[in-house]
Enzyme design. Structure first.
Site, mmCIF file in Angstrom:
data_model
loop_
_atom_site.group_PDB
_atom_site.id
_atom_site.type_symbol
_atom_site.label_atom_id
_atom_site.label_comp_id
_atom_site.label_asym_id
_atom_site.label_seq_id
_atom_site.Cartn_x
_atom_site.Cartn_y
_atom_site.Cartn_z
ATOM 1 C CE LYS A 242 -0.054 -4.156 8.375
ATOM 2 N NZ LYS A 242 0.100 -5.931 8.758
ATOM 3 C CB SER A 247 1.046 0.897 3.302
ATOM 4 O OG SER A 247 2.621 1.485 3.486
ATOM 5 C CB CYS A 248 4.095 -3.262 6.336
ATOM 6 S SG CYS A 248 3.391 -3.243 8.207
ATOM 7 C CE LYS A 249 2.790 -5.381 -1.005
ATOM 8 N NZ LYS A 249 4.331 -5.465 -1.938
#
Ligand code: GRE
Length: 330
Positions: A242, A247-249
């Protein structure tokens, strides 16, 4: 335990019996028995269910199935044939048997439309066999983790039905490069889990669950090796990838708590199940057998007799699936 629900349970089209016999020769000790069992829908299967306290079975078309057909028109025609066949075969037995839709995955729009058609007729979700074989020679693989699949995932989420990502055998250049000289590792020993874990983690890292936060995806075989690596995946996503741009939340643990389920299909190990319950909780685990690739009795006797508290046995054996698939009176 009475009234268990099983959901990774395969059927085939009887007209492919010869092909099934060839496939069964690669992994079944008694290919004739396997072919008879996979083609039977309502006789031996219901007997086993009665003998071993399975109240309800969700049927799905066997692997690699339509995912092996690289011609899109042929794949779509077979999909419709399979869905219409199983709908007819379980008619009158809907209190014991349901079905997951088979989908051709050449076109997101076509897959979405077929799922919509099936759900309108009472199918409880879809099961797809990992990547779709594609290209003029069948050497390409379609993954469903890119933005072009948003239309499809939006449909799955809006229909509020689960999607089961089941393994398939490696083909084409991947088969040649990785597996051809290690062929005993193809299937349950290694290749199946690697294929599905790559695919579902691709969905995580490419943001599919961020764009479709209510999407529910099921993977079998106690999580296709991912639960064992959860700490390490989490550490690398959060502490390194990250900051470098992933970019995964949410965290991997949050996706497993909110979007991903695992089943006990073909993995009848008490310590491994206990480990998965510690990592994921009994709230995200579903009983399944993987019949007829696994023995019906073995899966049920293991589940009914292993050490676990009654609440968790009920959740995994029945209650979680009943809620997830909205099975109402079952
Ligand atoms: C399957 O579930 O499709 C399967 C195979 C081959 C071996 C084991 C297995 O196709 O579970």
């Amino acid at each position: 335990m009475r009234g268990k629900i099983a959901l990774e349970e395969a059927f085939a089209l009887p007209r492919f019996a010869e092909k099934q016999r060839w496939w069964a020769g690669l992994f079944a000790l008694d290919p004739d028995k396997h072919v008879a069992e996979i083609n039977d829908i309502t006789e031996q299967r219901i007997k086993y269910m009665d003998e071993h306290d399975v109240g309800y079975t969700l049927l799905s078309y066997t692997a690699p199935g339509v995912q092996d057909i690289w011609d899109p028109k042929e794949a779509q025609a077979l999909t419709v044939e399979i869905n219409d066949y199983i709908e007819g075969a379980i008619k009158g037995k809907e209190d014991r048997l349901g079905a997951l839709a088979t989908l051709s995955m050449h076109s997101p729009a076509e897959a979405a439309a077929e799922l919509r058609r099936c759900v309108a007729k009472g199918f409880k979700g879809a099961l797809v066999n990992d990547t779709q074989r594609a290209g003029p020679e069948g050497d390409d693989m379609i993954f469903y983790d890119g933005p072009e699949w948003d239309e499809f995932w939006g449909t799955v989420a809006s229909l509020e039905v689960p999607f089961y990502l089941h393994p398939r055998n490696p083909t084409g250049s991947i088969h040649e490069k990785l597996w051809a000289k290690r062929s005993w590792l193809i299937g349950p020993p290694l290749s199946f889990a690697q294929g599905v874990s790559l695919h579902v983690l691709g969905m995580v890292t490419n943001g599919v669950f961020d764009r479709h936060p209510t999407l529910q995806v099921i993977i079998g075989h106690l999580g296709e090796h991912i639960p064992f690596d959860l700490w390490r995946i989490n550490h690398w996503f959060e502490d390194i990838k990250k900051p470098l741009g992933l970019s995964c939340k949410k965290t991997i643990r949050e996706y497993f708590a909110q979007n991903i389920w695992i089943t006990t299909s073909g993995h009848f190990s008490t310590p491994t199940l206990h480990y998965c319950m510690t990592e994921l909780s009994a709230d995200r685990i579903l009983f399944s057998i993987d019949y007829p690739f696994e023995n019906f009795k073995d899966g049920c006797e293991w589940f009914d007799n292993m050490e676990i508290n009654d609440t968790d046995r009920r959740k995994i054996g029945r209650d979680n699936a009943k809620a997830l698939f909205k099975l109402g009176k079952f």
